[in-house]
Write a protein that holds these residues in place. Sequence first.
Motif, PDB file in Angstrom:
ATOM      1  N   THR A  90       0.834  -1.205   0.000  1.00 19.03           N
ATOM      2  CA  THR A  90       0.000   0.000   0.000  1.00 19.03           C
ATOM      3  C   THR A  90       0.864   1.248   0.000  1.00 19.03           C
ATOM      4  N   TYR A  91       1.932   1.223   0.814  1.00 18.07           N
ATOM      5  CA  TYR A  91       2.822   2.382   0.892  1.00 18.07           C
ATOM      6  C   TYR A  91       3.485   2.640  -0.463  1.00 18.07           C
ATOM      7  N   VAL A  92       3.988   1.559  -1.087  1.00 20.56           N
ATOM      8  CA  VAL A  92       4.644   1.718  -2.392  1.00 20.56           C
ATOM      9  C   VAL A  92       3.655   2.224  -3.433  1.00 20.56           C
ATOM     10  N   ALA A  93       2.436   1.710  -3.382  1.00 21.60           N
ATOM     11  CA  ALA A  93       1.414   2.163  -4.348  1.00 21.60           C
ATOM     12  C   ALA A  93       1.111   3.650  -4.162  1.00 21.60           C
ATOM     13  N   LYS A  94       0.991   4.083  -2.882  1.00 21.03           N
ATOM     14  CA  LYS A  94       0.734   5.506  -2.625  1.00 21.03           C
ATOM     15  C   LYS A  94       1.879   6.374  -3.131  1.00 21.03           C
ATOM     16  N   ARG A  95       3.105   5.918  -2.861  1.00 21.89           N
ATOM     17  CA  ARG A  95       4.259   6.704  -3.306  1.00 21.89           C
ATOM     18  C   ARG A  95       4.333   6.771  -4.828  1.00 21.89           C
ATOM     19  N   LEU A  96       4.020   5.664  -5.477  1.00 21.85           N
ATOM     20  CA  LEU A  96       4.053   5.680  -6.944  1.00 21.85           C
ATOM     21  C   LEU A  96       2.963   6.589  -7.508  1.00 21.85           C
ATOM     22  N   LEU A  97       1.811   6.635  -6.824  1.00 21.28           N
ATOM     23  CA  LEU A  97       0.761   7.548  -7.275  1.00 21.28           C
ATOM     24  C   LEU A  97       1.181   9.003  -7.098  1.00 21.28           C
ATOM     25  N   LEU A  98       1.945   9.266  -6.039  1.00 18.18           N
ATOM     26  CA  LEU A  98       2.412  10.639  -5.813  1.00 18.18           C
ATOM     27  C   LEU A  98       3.442  11.079  -6.853  1.00 18.18           C
ATOM     28  N   VAL A  99       4.030  10.093  -7.543  1.00 21.29           N
ATOM     29  CA  VAL A  99       4.997  10.443  -8.590  1.00 21.29           C
ATOM     30  C   VAL A  99       4.326  11.267  -9.687  1.00 21.29           C
ATOM     31  N   THR A 135      20.116   8.694   3.231  1.00 25.25           N
ATOM     32  CA  THR A 135      19.386   9.790   2.582  1.00 25.25           C
ATOM     33  C   THR A 135      20.336  10.683   1.786  1.00 25.25           C
ATOM     34  N   LEU A 136      21.466  10.996   2.400  1.00 24.47           N
ATOM     35  CA  LEU A 136      22.449  11.848   1.716  1.00 24.47           C
ATOM     36  C   LEU A 136      23.001  11.161   0.469  1.00 24.47           C
ATOM     37  N   ILE A 137      23.320   9.879   0.586  1.00 22.21           N
ATOM     38  CA  ILE A 137      23.876   9.148  -0.555  1.00 22.21           C
ATOM     39  C   ILE A 137      22.868   9.123  -1.712  1.00 22.21           C
ATOM     40  N   GLY A 138      21.606   8.866  -1.391  1.00 20.64           N
ATOM     41  CA  GLY A 138      20.590   8.838  -2.436  1.00 20.64           C
ATOM     42  C   GLY A 138      20.411  10.184  -3.115  1.00 20.64           C
ATOM     43  N   THR A 139      20.384  11.247  -2.324  1.00 16.63           N
ATOM     44  CA  THR A 139      20.218  12.586  -2.893  1.00 16.63           C
ATOM     45  C   THR A 139      21.403  12.968  -3.776  1.00 16.63           C
ATOM     46  N   GLU A 140      22.607  12.656  -3.295  1.00 16.13           N
ATOM     47  CA  GLU A 140      23.798  12.992  -4.071  1.00 16.13           C
ATOM     48  C   GLU A 140      23.838  12.198  -5.378  1.00 16.13           C
ATOM     49  N   PHE A 141      23.436  10.930  -5.314  1.00 17.70           N
ATOM     50  CA  PHE A 141      23.448  10.120  -6.541  1.00 17.70           C
ATOM     51  C   PHE A 141      22.475  10.687  -7.579  1.00 17.70           C
ATOM     52  N   ASN A 201      14.574   8.592  -4.269  1.00 19.45           N
ATOM     53  CA  ASN A 201      14.047   8.879  -2.930  1.00 19.45           C
ATOM     54  C   ASN A 201      13.126   7.774  -2.453  1.00 19.45           C
ATOM     55  N   LEU A 202      12.342   7.204  -3.358  1.00 16.70           N
ATOM     56  CA  LEU A 202      11.474   6.082  -2.971  1.00 16.70           C
ATOM     57  C   LEU A 202      12.312   4.883  -2.530  1.00 16.70           C
ATOM     58  N   LEU A 203      13.351   4.561  -3.294  1.00 23.08           N
ATOM     59  CA  LEU A 203      14.219   3.437  -2.930  1.00 23.08           C
ATOM     60  C   LEU A 203      14.919   3.690  -1.590  1.00 23.08           C
ATOM     61  N   VAL A 204      15.342   4.928  -1.376  1.00 24.76           N
ATOM     62  CA  VAL A 204      15.981   5.272  -0.095  1.00 24.76           C
ATOM     63  C   VAL A 204      15.008   5.084   1.065  1.00 24.76           C
ATOM     64  N   ASP A 205      13.779   5.541   0.871  1.00 27.99           N
ATOM     65  CA  ASP A 205      12.780   5.386   1.937  1.00 27.99           C
ATOM     66  C   ASP A 205      12.503   3.917   2.244  1.00 27.99           C
ATOM     67  N   LEU A 206      12.509   3.092   1.198  1.00 28.42           N
ATOM     68  CA  LEU A 206      12.234   1.670   1.402  1.00 28.42           C
ATOM     69  C   LEU A 206      13.377   0.964   2.139  1.00 28.42           C
ATOM     70  N   THR A 207      14.589   1.493   2.016  1.00 31.06           N
ATOM     71  CA  THR A 207      15.718   0.864   2.727  1.00 31.06           C
ATOM     72  C   THR A 207      15.720   1.208   4.216  1.00 31.06           C
ATOM     73  N   TYR A 208      14.949   2.220   4.621  1.00 29.31           N
ATOM     74  CA  TYR A 208      14.939   2.610   6.034  1.00 29.31           C
ATOM     75  C   TYR A 208      14.529   1.446   6.936  1.00 29.31           C
ATOM     76  N   ALA A 209      13.539   0.684   6.482  1.00 25.71           N
ATOM     77  CA  ALA A 209      13.027  -0.407   7.329  1.00 25.71           C
ATOM     78  C   ALA A 209      14.081  -1.476   7.557  1.00 25.71           C
ATOM     79  N   TRP A 210      14.972  -1.653   6.607  1.00 25.90           N
ATOM     80  CA  TRP A 210      16.029  -2.655   6.782  1.00 25.90           C
ATOM     81  C   TRP A 210      17.027  -2.216   7.856  1.00 25.90           C
ATOM     82  N   PHE A 211      17.316  -0.920   7.877  1.00 27.46           N
ATOM     83  CA  PHE A 211      18.266  -0.419   8.872  1.00 27.46           C
ATOM     84  C   PHE A 211      17.603  -0.251  10.238  1.00 27.46           C
ATOM     85  N   ILE A 256      10.606   0.958  11.964  1.00 33.70           N
ATOM     86  CA  ILE A 256       9.870   1.708  10.937  1.00 33.70           C
ATOM     87  C   ILE A 256       8.855   0.794  10.279  1.00 33.70           C
ATOM     88  N   ARG A 257       7.625   1.274  10.210  1.00 36.96           N
ATOM     89  CA  ARG A 257       6.539   0.537   9.562  1.00 36.96           C
ATOM     90  C   ARG A 257       5.944   1.393   8.449  1.00 36.96           C
TER      91      ARG A 257
END
Length: 318
Positions: free
Chosen positions: A3-12, A245-251, A301-311, A315-316
């Motif tokens: 659901t979260y990924v779908a919402k984020r993709l819709l916001l694209v 977050t910084l690495i993703g933004t810089e990339f 930014n979406l991929l970065v946000d999705l990696t947060y839960a792994w670290f 985070i839910r």
Amino acid sequence: MRTYVAKRLLLVVPTLLGAASLVFLIMRVIPGDVALLVLGGDQAGHIDSKQLAAVRQQLGLDQPLLVQFGTWLWGVLRLDFGTSLWTGQPVVEELLIRLPLSLQLALMATMISVLIAIPFGMLAAVRQDTWVDYLIRVISLGGLAIPSFWVGILCILFLVIYFGWGPPLEYTPPWVDPWANFSQMVWPVVTVGYRYAAVTTRMTRSTVLEVLREDYIRTAWAKGLRERAVVIRHALKNAMLPVITLIGTEFAFLIGGLVVTETVFTLNGVGRFVVDAVAHRDYPVVQALVFLIAFGFVIVNLLVDLTYAWFDPRIRYR
């Protein structure tokens, strides 16, 4: 998660639509007439008014802005970004020539920077206020203070004077000649990676220092755990969210923001293409590149946000 990924993709969609609208309006507001430029009359030369009107009609510039924008959006949906007013070639073809170079440069600079910055940032935090910390801080501050183009010029001067080497004029893909590609890309990667690594090192040091002062870290020390276990297993992982977050933004920035580095090393990349397109008032190219760069930012930014839960398992996603 789905659901979260779908919402984020819709916001694209509204994000890209906003970026496309903004750049479309800006390109129409800036002074100058692209039809005049196409006819070579931008330098006050004499141009026949009928010929000028014909060019405007051919480019679709005689249509209302809303119609022009709708036509362009319809082309984007069909992956047709139009034809470059400067080169006369389809924008997609022009982009495919330059995108591999910019992507390779961004990926190599990111990998090298991460491999250097995270260990050194962690080491500086663990050895705070020692000569190790001071040395890493001085080197990283140098990377922040010295402009990348100056580092690039110094690299070229050093290589030309002492080794008689100059940057190649033509990009060689790695699957064609790996050594030629490496010799062409290594110095731009060093130039870009130095600043990138400096920023990431500073961020890693700050966040690790902050985590090392937490109560659960003191508990880990009190339990008699080894330094490596405390720092890597307990501190580093929890300190990585701002760094990621910084690495993703810089990339995302590197894909279209390496104008100066590409110019210094004569690399025909996306950043240099953007500047040339703006200088020639090449509407289709500028709109397409800004749209694609914005798309890259959103996806990264979406991929970065999705990696947060792994670290951080707390985070839910909802």
